[in-house]
Structure formats: structure tokens, C-alpha cells
Scaffold this motif. Structure first.
Motif, short mmCIF file in Angstrom:
data_model
loop_
_atom_site.label_atom_id
_atom_site.label_comp_id
_atom_site.label_asym_id
_atom_site.label_seq_id
_atom_site.Cartn_x
_atom_site.Cartn_y
_atom_site.Cartn_z
N PHE A 66 0.80 -1.22 0.00
CA PHE A 66 0.00 0.00 0.00
C PHE A 66 0.84 1.28 0.00
O PHE A 66 0.35 2.35 0.35
CB PHE A 66 -0.96 0.00 1.19
CG PHE A 66 -2.05 -1.02 1.05
CD1 PHE A 66 -3.10 -0.80 0.17
CD2 PHE A 66 -2.03 -2.19 1.77
CE1 PHE A 66 -4.11 -1.75 0.02
CE2 PHE A 66 -3.03 -3.15 1.64
CZ PHE A 66 -4.07 -2.91 0.75
N ALA A 67 2.08 1.19 -0.42
CA ALA A 67 2.93 2.37 -0.50
C ALA A 67 2.34 3.40 -1.46
O ALA A 67 1.99 3.08 -2.60
CB ALA A 67 4.33 1.97 -0.97
N GLY A 68 2.23 4.64 -0.97
CA GLY A 68 1.74 5.71 -1.83
C GLY A 68 0.25 5.69 -2.10
O GLY A 68 -0.24 6.49 -2.92
N ILE A 69 -0.49 4.82 -1.44
CA ILE A 69 -1.94 4.74 -1.63
C ILE A 69 -2.61 5.36 -0.41
O ILE A 69 -2.40 4.89 0.72
CB ILE A 69 -2.39 3.28 -1.82
CG1 ILE A 69 -1.80 2.73 -3.12
CG2 ILE A 69 -3.91 3.18 -1.84
CD1 ILE A 69 -2.10 1.28 -3.36
N PRO A 70 -3.39 6.42 -0.59
CA PRO A 70 -4.04 7.08 0.56
C PRO A 70 -5.17 6.22 1.11
O PRO A 70 -6.25 6.14 0.53
CB PRO A 70 -4.58 8.38 -0.06
CG PRO A 70 -4.78 8.05 -1.51
CD PRO A 70 -3.72 7.05 -1.87
N LEU A 71 -4.93 5.56 2.22
CA LEU A 71 -5.89 4.59 2.72
C LEU A 71 -7.16 5.22 3.27
O LEU A 71 -8.15 4.51 3.50
CB LEU A 71 -5.22 3.73 3.81
CG LEU A 71 -4.05 2.87 3.31
CD1 LEU A 71 -3.54 1.97 4.43
CD2 LEU A 71 -4.43 2.04 2.09
N ASP A 72 -7.16 6.54 3.47
CA ASP A 72 -8.39 7.21 3.88
C ASP A 72 -9.28 7.56 2.69
O ASP A 72 -10.38 8.07 2.88
CB ASP A 72 -8.07 8.47 4.68
CG ASP A 72 -7.18 9.45 3.93
OD1 ASP A 72 -6.50 9.02 2.97
OD2 ASP A 72 -7.17 10.64 4.29
N LYS A 73 -8.83 7.25 1.48
CA LYS A 73 -9.60 7.59 0.29
C LYS A 73 -10.02 6.35 -0.51
O LYS A 73 -10.57 6.47 -1.60
CB LYS A 73 -8.80 8.54 -0.60
CG LYS A 73 -8.43 9.84 0.10
CD LYS A 73 -7.75 10.80 -0.85
CE LYS A 73 -7.28 12.06 -0.12
NZ LYS A 73 -8.37 12.76 0.58
N VAL A 74 -9.76 5.16 0.02
CA VAL A 74 -10.15 3.93 -0.66
C VAL A 74 -10.88 3.03 0.32
O VAL A 74 -10.78 3.17 1.54
CB VAL A 74 -8.92 3.18 -1.23
CG1 VAL A 74 -8.20 4.04 -2.25
CG2 VAL A 74 -7.98 2.74 -0.12
N SER A 75 -11.63 2.10 -0.23
CA SER A 75 -12.24 1.03 0.55
C SER A 75 -11.60 -0.27 0.10
O SER A 75 -11.54 -0.55 -1.10
CB SER A 75 -13.76 0.99 0.31
OG SER A 75 -14.35 -0.06 1.05
N THR A 76 -11.12 -1.05 1.05
CA THR A 76 -10.34 -2.23 0.72
C THR A 76 -11.01 -3.50 1.23
O THR A 76 -11.39 -3.58 2.40
CB THR A 76 -8.93 -2.13 1.31
OG1 THR A 76 -8.31 -0.93 0.85
CG2 THR A 76 -8.08 -3.32 0.89
N ALA A 77 -11.12 -4.49 0.36
CA ALA A 77 -11.62 -5.80 0.76
C ALA A 77 -10.43 -6.74 0.93
O ALA A 77 -9.64 -6.93 0.01
CB ALA A 77 -12.57 -6.35 -0.30
N LEU A 78 -10.29 -7.29 2.13
CA LEU A 78 -9.24 -8.26 2.41
C LEU A 78 -9.86 -9.65 2.29
O LEU A 78 -10.62 -10.08 3.16
CB LEU A 78 -8.66 -8.04 3.81
CG LEU A 78 -8.08 -6.64 4.09
CD1 LEU A 78 -7.62 -6.56 5.55
CD2 LEU A 78 -6.93 -6.34 3.15
N ARG A 79 -9.54 -10.35 1.22
CA ARG A 79 -10.17 -11.63 0.93
C ARG A 79 -9.42 -12.76 1.63
O ARG A 79 -8.53 -13.39 1.06
CB ARG A 79 -10.22 -11.85 -0.59
CG ARG A 79 -11.02 -10.75 -1.31
CD ARG A 79 -10.91 -10.89 -2.81
NE ARG A 79 -11.50 -12.13 -3.30
CZ ARG A 79 -12.80 -12.30 -3.55
NH1 ARG A 79 -13.66 -11.30 -3.35
NH2 ARG A 79 -13.26 -13.45 -4.00
N ILE A 80 -9.80 -12.99 2.88
CA ILE A 80 -9.08 -13.96 3.70
C ILE A 80 -9.98 -14.42 4.83
O ILE A 80 -10.91 -13.69 5.22
CB ILE A 80 -7.77 -13.35 4.24
CG1 ILE A 80 -6.81 -14.42 4.73
CG2 ILE A 80 -8.06 -12.31 5.31
CD1 ILE A 80 -5.38 -13.94 4.87
#
Length: 249
Positions: A66-80
Motif C-alpha cells: 500500500f505504499a503511496g496509496i491514501p488509505l483514507d480515500k479507498v475502501s479495501t476488501a481483504l479476501r481472507i
């Protein structure tokens, strides 16, 4: 999809391409060793590292992902499934390093631990401890990550071999170079981290697992100290035992 996309760096590049095209929803499919709570250099991981998903062994790998990806501006699905709590904590730690408050993080764990009891999947713990881990995860999420969906059952394995990954169908091809690279990263991590601190934090994980305290808080401390996904899962397995994948729930 080219099997090279099995690396965290390649996934990261693809995510940035998707974001540049207007995407705000990301999905991470993990390789089989990660889904089984094994480090990439574990004997049971041989031949499976980077197949049908990305290998994440530590906080360092999640930083690359997730380097350089603004995590407050995306929604992430962790498939696990079973190691969901571990991967979510790594995600939160990366967000903290970015300066993103936990209440700004949004995403889902599409099929958490109980999903292993309704469909074939890489179950790790006996049903009782598995449900206890889910309860701790939901409680932790409600308190620390209020905008994250920590339990979303869909009745099938969240990350079976060959399922769609972040940007398409991840072909289950083996690349020995990926396995070698992950083993090298793990060797460097273990050489540079404070072994005593890691040992102490893992003992606290086991203490919480043997008692009634929420295990996610000491798990987060252990991961921040440099413990690997496999080491955290091993600490839980030592207390809770293991679960044969062929057993019925």
C-alpha cells in the motif's frame, strides 16, 4: 494475469493504475500460505508462495503493498478467512504510519472465520477458538475501526485458488523467484528486528489467547514489533491447537 502480479510491489503498481482511472474500491487476494497463517519460508509453504494471490509475511510486505496509496480515500476488501485479524491489523498499522486515523478506514473482510464452517476452506483453528477470534475481531472493529465491516459471511471460501484478485483472474502459476524473494525478505527482517521484543509480545498474545482478553491488542503490538504473520498464528495455535481441514464443523 501475469503471475508476476503475485508480488506486493506488482499489486501496488496495479492499484495505483486503478486509482488513476477513478477506482476507489480495492481487493486483495492472498496466496495460500498467507491464508493458512504460514510464513513464506515455512516447509508447508513450498511451491505455493505467490500463487493465486499476494504473499504477505510481515508489516514490511504490507507497507510495500500500500505504499503511496491514501488509505483514507479507498475502501479495501481483504479476501481472507482465519488470519483476517492479523492482516487487518497490518493494514491498520500501515494507515497509522501514513497518519490516517483508524476511524477513516473503510473496507470489508468478505468472509471471516465462521465461513470456514459452511464451506471448504483453509481452516486453522478448532471451531470454538475460531469463533472466539471472530468475536474478538468484531469487538475490536467496533471500538477501533468503526467504519470497517469486520464480519460479512458469504458462504464460500473468501480466497480459493484461482479466484479473482485485485485486477483480474490470478492464474495459479508458480514462480520460484517470488518464493526466494520472500524468504530473503524474511531473513533480513529476522536479522534486524529486536528478537527479545518480538518474543515478549508473542508471549502476551499467548497469555491473552489462554485467558479472556481480546487477542487483537497484543497481536497488533507483536506485528508492530516485527513478528511475522506465521509467528502470530503459531502463537495462537500453540494455545488453541490446530484443526484438520477435513473435519466437519
Amino acid at each position: 494475469m501475469d503471475h508476476i502480479l503475485a508480488t506486493a510491489g506488482a499489486f501496488n503498481a496495479r492499484y495505483k493504475q486503478l486509482l488513476a482511472n477513478g477506482t476507489t474500491d480495492l481487493s486483495v487476494t492472498f496466496d495460500r500460505p498467507t491464508r493458512r497463517g504460514l510464513d513464506s519460508d515455512a516447509p508447508g509453504a513450498s511451491g505455493e508462495v505467490g500463487r493465486a494471490g499476494v504473499a504477505i509475511d510481515s508489516l514490511d510486505d504490507m507497507r510495500v503493498l500500500f505504499a503511496g496509496i491514501p488509505l483514507d480515500k479507498v475502501s479495501t476488501a481483504l479476501r481472507i478467512d482465519a488470519p483476517a485479524a492479523v492482516l487487518l491489523l497490518l493494514y491498520q498499522l500501515v494507515a497509522e504510519e501514513q497518519g490516517v486515523p483508524a476511524d477513516r478506514l473503510t473496507g470489508t473482510i468478505p468472509d471471516c472465520v465462521p465461513g470456514e464452517c459452511v464451506a471448504p476452506g483453509p481452516a486453522l483453528f478448532p471451531p470454538g477458538p475460531a469463533l472466539r477470534l471472530t468475536a474478538d475481531l468484531v469487538t475490536y472493529g467496533r471500538t477501533e475501526l468503526p467504519n470497517w465491516t469486520t464480519l460479512a459471511l458469504c458462504g464460500h471460501p473468501a480466497a480459493a485458488d484461482g479466484v479473482e484478485a485485485a485486477a483480474g483472474d490470478c492464474e495459479p502459476l508458480r514462480d520460484p523467484a517470488v518464493e526466494a524473494r520472500q524468504a530473503e525478505r524474511l531473513a533480513k527482517l529476522r536479522a534486524w528486528r529486536c528478537r527479545e521484543r518480538v518474543t515478549d509480545t508473542l508471549l502476551l498474545v499467548q497469555k491473552a489467547a489462554a485467558g479472556t482478553d481480546n487477542v487483537l491488542y497484543p497481536m497488533k503490538d507483536a506485528l508492530a514489533a516485527g513478528a511475522t504473520v506465521g509467528e502470530v498464528c503459531d502463537a495462537l495455535r500453540e494455545v488453541w491447537g490446530t484443526y484438520a481441514l477435513t473435519d466437519a464443523c
